[in-house]
Design an enzyme around this catalytic site. Sequence first.
Site, PDB file in Angstrom:
ATOM      1  N   GLU A 180      13.387 -21.471 -36.837  1.00  0.00           N
ATOM      2  CA  GLU A 180      12.717 -22.187 -35.753  1.00  0.00           C
ATOM      3  C   GLU A 180      12.335 -23.554 -36.292  1.00  0.00           C
ATOM      4  O   GLU A 180      11.659 -23.667 -37.315  1.00  0.00           O
ATOM      5  CB  GLU A 180      11.457 -21.448 -35.296  1.00  0.00           C
ATOM      6  CG  GLU A 180      11.718 -20.127 -34.604  1.00  0.00           C
ATOM      7  CD  GLU A 180      10.426 -19.419 -34.226  1.00  0.00           C
ATOM      8  OE1 GLU A 180       9.337 -20.018 -34.413  1.00  0.00           O
ATOM      9  OE2 GLU A 180      10.488 -18.286 -33.744  1.00  0.00           O
TER      10      GLU A 180
ATOM     11  N   ASP B 154      -0.950 -24.482 -30.873  1.00  0.00           N
ATOM     12  CA  ASP B 154      -0.854 -24.436 -32.322  1.00  0.00           C
ATOM     13  C   ASP B 154      -2.226 -24.543 -32.971  1.00  0.00           C
ATOM     14  O   ASP B 154      -3.100 -25.278 -32.505  1.00  0.00           O
ATOM     15  CB  ASP B 154       0.027 -25.571 -32.842  1.00  0.00           C
ATOM     16  CG  ASP B 154       1.476 -25.425 -32.410  1.00  0.00           C
ATOM     17  OD1 ASP B 154       1.937 -24.268 -32.339  1.00  0.00           O
ATOM     18  OD2 ASP B 154       2.128 -26.439 -32.144  1.00  0.00           O
TER      19      ASP B 154
END
Length: 279
Positions: A50, A61
């Site tokens: 990824e 995040d």
Amino acid sequence: MDSRLDRRFAACREAGRAALVTFITAGDPDPDTSLALLRSLPAAGADVIELGMPFTDPMADGPVIQAAGLRALKAGQNLGKTLDMVRAFREQDADTPIILMGYYNPIFVYGVPRFLAEAKAVGVDGFIVVDLPPEQDDEFCLPALEAGLSFIRLATPTTDERRLPAVLANTSGFVYYVSVTGITGSSVPDYSKVGEAVARIKGHTTLPVAVGFGVKTADDAAAVAAHADGVVVGTALISVLKQSLDAEDAATARTVQDVTAYVADLAKGVRSIRKGASQ
């Protein structure tokens, strides 16, 4: 769709093990080091990569990956340069699947048709766009599928039986099960519940299920690999990268070495769990 992702998960299944999925942020801590890291991951044991697309407002995040994105942006990374990284990677590796992971705003600004055409041309295999729910599939998910690229959806502990079919409807490649609630790196999952969650998801899909969020050690990776088709490691890997940087957040001679050693350790953990080929 016979894709690199399909072939890689099938190969891992035939080998009787889970796949190791690793995350790095494109351009972190600088473009050259980031490309060196990207190229080093498959030999270290990463089965799928990824590649984060840095964004100024990464709301899902945690602080570790947010900081990685800021380092990358400061070093001049943008979406075009991220696609260039994949192109450069493909010059040496035609087989390892690469998923671009991030947020829709940079893609929208770049232009969806242009982005999909260029992503396919350079060798991207699919996308995780965390802020596009199924209700907005027309925006990007369906055009990506029409272009022959996978769209990987996230499921969470709060994705109930009524919501799960909508989440899985246009998902391809694999399902990413987020084993904790909250932002990345925020808490430690209860691995005893991973098997139950994976079984629940597999009741709705034949796709592989990869599990992430909270995996830090080889033992963690083994615990997840016992139940899942894939083990995803992001925050902990970026933490190792960060620890290798100097006081100005510049790469050192240790950066690539430390990250690849860490990935190799995780890979040992994943490969320590042998499963039946039919699982």
